[in-house]
Scaffold this motif. Structure first.
Motif, PDB file in Angstrom:
ATOM      1  N   ARG A  42      15.832 -24.427   5.873  1.00 19.95           N
ATOM      2  CA  ARG A  42      16.341 -25.711   6.300  1.00 19.95           C
ATOM      3  C   ARG A  42      16.936 -26.476   5.102  1.00 19.95           C
ATOM      4  NH1 ARG A  42      12.484 -30.113   8.852  1.00 19.95           N
ATOM      5  NH2 ARG A  42      11.649 -29.689   6.802  1.00 19.95           N
ATOM      6  N   ALA A  93      24.391 -25.187  10.274  1.00 19.51           N
ATOM      7  CA  ALA A  93      24.053 -25.876  11.519  1.00 19.51           C
ATOM      8  C   ALA A  93      22.724 -25.382  12.058  1.00 19.51           C
ATOM      9  CB  ALA A  93      25.153 -25.656  12.551  1.00 19.51           C
ATOM     10  N   VAL A 130      19.733 -26.308   9.563  1.00 24.74           N
ATOM     11  CA  VAL A 130      19.276 -27.682   9.576  1.00 24.74           C
ATOM     12  C   VAL A 130      18.399 -27.961  10.793  1.00 24.74           C
ATOM     13  CG1 VAL A 130      20.044 -30.054   9.836  1.00 24.74           C
ATOM     14  CG2 VAL A 130      21.180 -28.554   8.218  1.00 24.74           C
ATOM     15  N   ARG A 131      18.746 -27.356  11.920  1.00 27.54           N
ATOM     16  CA  ARG A 131      18.013 -27.640  13.151  1.00 27.54           C
ATOM     17  C   ARG A 131      16.621 -27.028  13.153  1.00 27.54           C
ATOM     18  NH1 ARG A 131      21.584 -25.834  17.692  1.00 27.54           N
ATOM     19  NH2 ARG A 131      23.203 -26.454  16.246  1.00 27.54           N
TER      20      ARG A 131
END
Lengths: 407, 228
Positions: free
Chosen positions: A296, A401, A404-405
Motif C-alpha cells: 500500500r 490504484a 492504495v485500496r
C-alpha cells in the motif's frame, strides 16, 4: 536522491529484528567464508615456505638425465664451479651441493629402500636448516666414520637408536654394488611424513669416496634465494646460460605443488561463492517480505508521483544497505580473527597428525592477502546487486490504484 | 473566474470476468475550478473507480479524460506518474503517509520530487502545516499522531505540490466526528480562501452536507447532479 536515500535507510530499521537477523547472517557467513579462505591460504603459504625452505629450495641444478634415471653416473663434472658461479648472484642466499644415492638400508630388523643424500653439513644448514630438525643426537658430530642422520620414523621402523649401525648398499660409478656400514649420529623429523620415510643424510665426502666421485662432482646443487617470486626468472636465466644442465624452479620440481597452490585459491573462492549464494536467497527473501508488506505504501508513493526509477532505486538501496552493513562487518571480524589466529596459530590436534602425514604442518597460521580481501569484497558487491534486483522489480509491478485500496 | 479543470466524455471502465461489470458507464462530467464537490453513491456504485481514473491511477476502458485540457487516457505510465506529481493532490482513506518520515518531511516529500528549492520548501511546509493546525507536530512521525492529525498531514501533503485539484477518496471514513468536523473546516477554508478545488468520494453524510455540489452514482451512471 537524498530524500530517497534517507527513506531507504530509515526503512531498513523499521523492522529492526528482521534487518539485524539478515545483517548478522551476512556477517557470520562472510566471516566463515573469509576465514576459510585465510585458513587455506595460510596453510598453502606454510606448505610452500616449508617445501622451499626445508626441501626443494628455490631451484635445483642437475645433469640433464639425472632426474629421469636417478643413477649415480649422471653427475655434474665441475659442480663446485657451478655452485660458485651461482653464488655470484646477489639474490642468492646459499647453495648446497649434494650427492645422491638410491640405496638399500639394512638394520638388524629390517631392510628397505632409502634415498641417501650426501651433504656438506655447513652448506645444508644454511640452505635447508637441517640442523634445526634434529631431535636427538648431534649434527654430524661425535662419530668419525660414516655418520648418518636418519628420521625418527625410520628409527622406529628399523629399530635404530643413536650409534646403531646400518649397512647401506648402492651402486658405484662402475655399476658395482658397494656396501658400507654407517652409524646413526642423530634423529631428525622434518614435519613432512613422506620425506621422513625416504631421506637419510650422510657426509658428501664419505659418499663421494664410496661411489668414486671426485670432490668437485655432485648430482645436485640446490639454491636458496631471497624472494619466492624471483625463483622462476633466475632459474630461467641460469638455464639459458647453461643449456647442458637442467635448471628447474621449485614449482616444476614438484608439479603437484603447482597444482595445489593454484587449486587452493580457486577452492577458497568457491567456498565464499557458495556461502554468498545462500546468503543472497536470504536477503532476497527478506526484501520480498518487506516489499510485499508495504504494497500500500509503495502504491501510495507511485500515486503521489514517485516515478518507477525512484521506487526501483529506493528498494535497491534498501537491499544494498542490508548487504553492505553485513558484508564489511563480516570482513572486519574475519580480518581480526585471521590476524589473531595467524599470530597464535591453530593447532589441529588429532587431525593435524594426518595432515602432517600429507606433508602439511599440524599448526596452521591463517593469513589472507589484500587481493583476496578485494576479490571477496567485489563478490559481496555483486551478490548485493543481484539480490537487490528481484525485490525492486517486484515493487515496480505494483499497480498504484490497487495497491492504495488494499488495506 | 470559472475555468474547466476536469472534463470526461463517455468515460467507461469495464471489468471483464465471468460476469462483465460496468464499474463506470458512459460518464460525462465537468468540474470547474474552485469546486467543493462530493461524489456519492452506495458501495460498488463506481465512486472510487471514477476518482481513480480522474486521478490518473486507473485507465479507462473507453472514453476520454481531460485535466486542464490535457488528455490522460493515452499517456504512458511514467508520463502519468509525472502528471500526478505536478497536477493532482491525493488524500486517501487510510492516510497513507510515509511512516518513516516526520510530518514536515512527509509534506516536503512531493516538493522534493518536484525539485522545489529549499527555502521555498521550508516556507511552504510551515505555512501548510500551520493551516492544518499542526505547527506543534511538525517533527512527529505518523505513528505519534492521531488519525485526524495524520489525515491533516495528508491534506497538507496533497496541497504542497500546488495541484490543479485535490482528490480525496473517503477521507473521513476512519475519523471520529470531532476530527471529521475539524478536517472539513480546514478543507472548506482552503477552498474558500485559496480557491483549492476538492473532489471527494464519500458516503459520510457530514461530508455530503458540507459539499456545494453532490454527484450521485448508481451502477456506474450519474443519476443526479445537484448544485447547492
Amino acid at each position: 536522491m537524498n530524500q530517497i536515500t534517507k527513506i531507504a535507510w530509515r526503512n531498513i530499521w523499521r523492522n529492526r529484528v528482521r534487518s539485524l537477523v539478515v545483517i548478522i547472517a551476512l556477517a557470520l557467513g562472510l566471516w566463515a567464508g573469509t576465514f576459510t579462505s585465510g585458513f587455506y591460504e595460510g596453510m598453502m603459504k606454510q606448505k610452500v615456505d616449508d617445501v622451499i625452505q626445508s626441501e626443494l629450495s628455490h631451484f635445483q641444478v642437475h645433469d640433464t638425465a639425472f632426474r629421469d634415471e636417478l643413477i649415480v653416473t649422471h653427475f655434474m663434472e665441475d659442480a663446485t664451479e657451478i655452485q660458485r658461479s651461482i653464488e655470484q648472484n646477489s639474490n642468492v642466499i646459499s647453495t648446497s651441493g649434494r650427492v645422491i644415492a638410491t640405496s638399500m638400508m639394512a638394520s638388524a630388523n629390517k631392510t628397505g629402500g632409502v634415498k641417501l643424500i650426501g651433504i656438506d653439513p655447513e652448506e645444508e644448514k644454511r640452505t635447508t636448516q637441517l640442523d634445526q630438525k634434529l631431535q636427538e643426537g648431534a649434527y654430524f658430530e661425535g662419530i668419525k666414520r660414516n655418520p648418518i642422520l636418519v628420521s625418527r620414523k625410520m628409527a622406529e621402523e628399523y629399530k635404530l637408536k643413536l650409534r646403531s649401525k646400518v649397512v647401506m648398499t648402492f651402486q658405484d660409478l662402475n655399476g658395482e654394488i658397494v656396501a658400507s656400514s654407517f652409524r646413526v649420529v642423530g634423529l631428525y623429523s622434518s614435519g613432512n611424513g613422506m620425506l621422513d620415510e625416504v631421506n637419510a643424510y650422510a657426509r658428501r665426502s664419505d659418499l663421494q669416496g664410496l661411489i668414486g666421485l671426485a670432490p668437485e662432482q655432485y648430482h645436485q646443487v640446490a639454491v636458496l634465494i631471497d624472494d619466492h617470486q624471483l625463483a622462476e626468472s633466475i632459474a630461467g636465466s641460469y638455464q639459458e646460460q647453461h643449456p647442458h644442465l637442467e635448471v628447474l624452479p621449485w614449482l616444476d620440481l614438484a608439479p603437484g605443488m603447482r597444482y595445489m597452490v593454484e587449486a587452493s585459491g580457486t577452492f577458497a573462492y568457491i567456498i565464499v561463492a557458495i556461502i554468498l549464494i545462500a546468503l543472497l536467497f536470504s536477503v532476497v527473501n527478506t526484501m520480498l517480505m518487506a516489499v510485499l508488506e508495504r504494497t500500500r505504501e509503495i502504491g501510495m508513493l507511485m500515486a503521489v508521483g514517485m516515478n518507477k526509477s525512484k521506487v526501483f532505486f529506493m528498494i535497491m538501496l534498501e537491499t544494498l544497505f542490508l548487504s553492505l552493513i553485513g558484508g564489511p562487518v563480516g570482513l572486519l571480524i574475519a580480518f581480526g580473527f585471521i590476524r589473531y589466529t595467524g599470530s597464535q596459530g591453530i593447532d589441529l590436534g588429532a587431525i593435524g597428525e594426518s595432515y602432517a602425514e600429507m606433508g602439511f604442518s599440524a599448526v596452521v597460521y591463517p593469513q589472507l592477502g589484500l587481493s583476496s580481501y578485494i576479490s571477496i569484497t567485489l563478490m559481496v558487491l555483486v551478490m548485493a546487486i543481484l539480490a537487490a534486483i528481484y525485490p525492486a522489480r517486484k515493487a515496480l509491478k505494483l499497480n498504484p490504484a490497487e495497491a492504495v485500496r488494499k488495506i | 473566474m470559472e475555468q474547466l479543470v476536469i472534463e470526461t466524455k463517455n468515460l467507461s471502465k469495464i471489468y471483464e470476468g465471468a460476469v462483465e461489470v460496468r464499474a463506470v458507464d458512459n460518464v460525462d462530467l465537468q468540474i470547474q475550478n474552485g469546486e467543493f464537490t462530493a461524489i456519492v453513491g452506495p458501495s460498488g456504485s463506481g465512486k472510487t473507480t471514477l476518482l481513480n481514473m480522474i486521478g490518473g491511477l486507473d485507465r479507462p476502458t473507453s472514453g476520454s479524460i481531460r485535466v486542464n485540457g490535457v488528455e490522460l487516457s493515452g499517456m504512458r505510465e511514467n508520463e502519468l506518474i509525472d502528471f500526478r506529481l505536478r497536477h493532482i493532490g491525493f488524500v486517501f482513506q487510510s492516510y497513507n503517509l510515509i511512516p518513516v518520515l516526520t510530518a514536515r518531511e512527509n509534506t516536503e516529500f512531493i516538493m522534493l520530487m518536484q525539485n522545489v528549492d529549499k527555502a521555498l520548501r521550508n516556507e511552504r511546509v510551515e505555512k501548510l502545516l500551520s493551516e492544518v493546525g499542526l505547527s506543534d507536530k511538525m517533527d512527529s512521525r505518523p505513528s505519534q499522531l492521531s488519525g485526524g492529525q495524520q489525515q491533516r498531514v495528508a491534506v497538507a501533503r496533497a496541497l504542497a505540490s500546488k495541484p490543479d485539484f485535490v482528490l480525496a477518496d473517503e477521507p473521513t471514513a476512519n475519523l471520529d466526528s470531532k476530527s471529521t468536523a475539524n478536517l472539513l473546516d480546514i478543507m472548506a477554508r482552503l477552498n474558500r480562501d485559496e480557491g483549492t478545488t476538492f473532489i471527494f468520494s464519500t458516503h459520510d453524510q457530514r461530508v455530503i452536507d458540507r459539499a456545494r455540489r453532490v454527484i450521485t452514482l448508481v451502477d456506474g451512471k450519474i443519476v443526479s447532479d445537484e448544485q447547492r
